[in-house]
Design a protein around this motif. Structure first.
Motif, PDB file in Angstrom:
ATOM      1  N   VAL A  40      46.912  75.898  23.340  1.00 11.52           N
ATOM      2  CA  VAL A  40      47.234  74.476  23.278  1.00 11.52           C
ATOM      3  C   VAL A  40      46.915  73.839  24.621  1.00 11.52           C
ATOM      4  O   VAL A  40      47.262  74.364  25.675  1.00 11.52           O
ATOM      5  N   ASP A  41      46.244  72.702  24.567  1.00 11.28           N
ATOM      6  CA  ASP A  41      45.899  71.947  25.777  1.00 11.28           C
ATOM      7  C   ASP A  41      46.618  70.608  25.712  1.00 11.28           C
ATOM      8  O   ASP A  41      46.090  69.636  25.179  1.00 11.28           O
ATOM      9  N   PRO A  42      47.843  70.526  26.227  1.00 10.20           N
ATOM     10  CA  PRO A  42      48.627  69.293  26.070  1.00 10.20           C
ATOM     11  C   PRO A  42      48.016  68.118  26.811  1.00 10.20           C
ATOM     12  O   PRO A  42      47.358  68.277  27.839  1.00 10.20           O
ATOM     13  N   TYR A  44      47.017  68.344  14.114  1.00  6.92           N
ATOM     14  CA  TYR A  44      47.249  69.771  13.863  1.00  6.92           C
ATOM     15  C   TYR A  44      48.397  70.301  14.723  1.00  6.92           C
ATOM     16  O   TYR A  44      49.244  71.059  14.247  1.00  6.92           O
ATOM     17  N   ARG A  45      48.435  69.875  15.980  1.00  5.02           N
ATOM     18  CA  ARG A  45      49.523  70.315  16.858  1.00  5.02           C
ATOM     19  C   ARG A  45      50.869  69.822  16.335  1.00  5.02           C
ATOM     20  O   ARG A  45      51.865  70.552  16.362  1.00  5.02           O
ATOM     21  N   LEU A  46      50.884  68.580  15.861  1.00  4.07           N
ATOM     22  CA  LEU A  46      52.122  68.047  15.314  1.00  4.07           C
ATOM     23  C   LEU A  46      52.537  68.839  14.083  1.00  4.07           C
ATOM     24  O   LEU A  46      53.718  69.154  13.892  1.00  4.07           O
ATOM     25  N   ILE A  80      42.892  67.363  16.157  1.00  2.00           N
ATOM     26  CA  ILE A  80      43.599  68.388  16.929  1.00  2.00           C
ATOM     27  C   ILE A  80      45.019  67.934  17.216  1.00  2.00           C
ATOM     28  O   ILE A  80      45.978  68.710  17.116  1.00  2.00           O
ATOM     29  N   PHE A  81      45.191  66.645  17.575  1.00  2.00           N
ATOM     30  CA  PHE A  81      46.528  66.107  17.831  1.00  2.00           C
ATOM     31  C   PHE A  81      47.418  66.265  16.602  1.00  2.00           C
ATOM     32  O   PHE A  81      48.578  66.688  16.695  1.00  2.00           O
ATOM     33  N   THR A 127      50.253  73.735  30.476  1.00  2.00           N
ATOM     34  CA  THR A 127      49.046  74.234  29.823  1.00  2.00           C
ATOM     35  C   THR A 127      49.028  75.757  29.803  1.00  2.00           C
ATOM     36  O   THR A 127      48.673  76.379  28.802  1.00  2.00           O
ATOM     37  N   SER A 155      51.866  71.965  13.437  1.00  2.00           N
ATOM     38  CA  SER A 155      52.345  73.285  13.849  1.00  2.00           C
ATOM     39  C   SER A 155      53.786  73.226  14.318  1.00  2.00           C
ATOM     40  O   SER A 155      54.561  74.165  14.137  1.00  2.00           O
ATOM     41  N   ALA A 156      54.153  72.095  14.932  1.00  2.00           N
ATOM     42  CA  ALA A 156      55.503  71.973  15.465  1.00  2.00           C
ATOM     43  C   ALA A 156      56.523  71.564  14.415  1.00  2.00           C
ATOM     44  O   ALA A 156      57.680  71.993  14.461  1.00  2.00           O
ATOM     45  N   VAL A 176      51.552  77.576  27.081  1.00  2.00           N
ATOM     46  CA  VAL A 176      51.386  77.514  25.636  1.00  2.00           C
ATOM     47  C   VAL A 176      49.986  77.998  25.293  1.00  2.00           C
ATOM     48  O   VAL A 176      49.003  77.313  25.564  1.00  2.00           O
TER      49      VAL A 176
END
Length: 207
Positions: A60-62, A187-189, A184-185, A54, A191-192, A57
């Motif tokens: 980002v809150d994994p 969106y993180r995907l 949010i999940f 955490t 971004s990656a 990054v």
């Protein structure tokens, strides 16, 4: 009335095997203090590793996903009572659990009660059946999320991917309790993996 020949029936010899009800598996002998300390240390290590991820990054809150090996039967509802959701279970009694509570407070409270000893008038410490059935607690690794299709291609670890190859993959995301968290999940995907892919994921997931 039509006449039918009676079927010949054979008497079943022996005893019927009863189906085990949901609950805890027995037969796992544990030295309470040693086992409790082992599981407690493993939980602490998982929380430390998650905190390091955490902090590493920005913005980002994994998610916290646990990898547990179990030596007995634990009903899925028991995990739910601890704020944990079963994502998968393989034939080797390995569970992946999504933690709604990233501090694992209820899980740690059970550990503390278990390690405190046996109350007067009882035969076992509190939650003995539950804690005894847990073999180990660890942090989910990337290889734990590789599906059967990739495994059939000989890809068992992220390093097995060929940088020169183009892969068409289905990406499965666990849906949390709230829709805004699901966005949010995704969106993180995005971004990656890139903007074009994330549009396809939105469409296929129906979000």
């Amino acid at each position: 009335m039509a006449q039918f020949e009676h079927l010949s029936l054979k008497r079943l010899q022996g005893e019927l095997v009863r189906r085990k009800p949901p609950g805890f598996g027995g037969g796992v002998g544990r030295e309470r203090q040693a086992h409790g300390a082992k599981i407690s240390n493993e939980v602490a290590a998982v929380l430390d590793e998650h905190a390091a991820q955490t902090a590493g990054v920005e913005g980002v809150d994994p998610s916290l996903i646990l990898r547990l090996e179990i030596a007995g039967l634990i009903d899925e509802s028991e995990w739910g009572r601890l704020g944990l959701t079963v994502l998968s279970e393989d034939q080797n009694k390995t569970l992946l659990l999504f933690a709604n509570d990233k501090e694992l407070q209820l899980f740690r409270l059970r550990l503390e009660s278990y390690m405190a000893g046996t109350p007067t008038g009882q035969k076992n410490p509190p939650y003995a059946g539950f804690i005894d059935a847990i073999e180990s607690v660890g942090f989910s690794q990337p290889k734990d999320r590789i599906g059967r299709s990739l495994l059939s291609l000989g890809i068992a670890n992220p390093d097995d991917f060929d940088d020169e190859e183009v892969y068409l993959l289905d990406v499965e995301l666990f849906h949390p309790a709230a829709n805004d968290m699901a966005e949010i999940f995704v969106y993180r995907l995005g971004s990656a993996l890139g903007h074009k892919l994330i549009k396809w994921v939105f469409k296929s997931a129906g979000i």
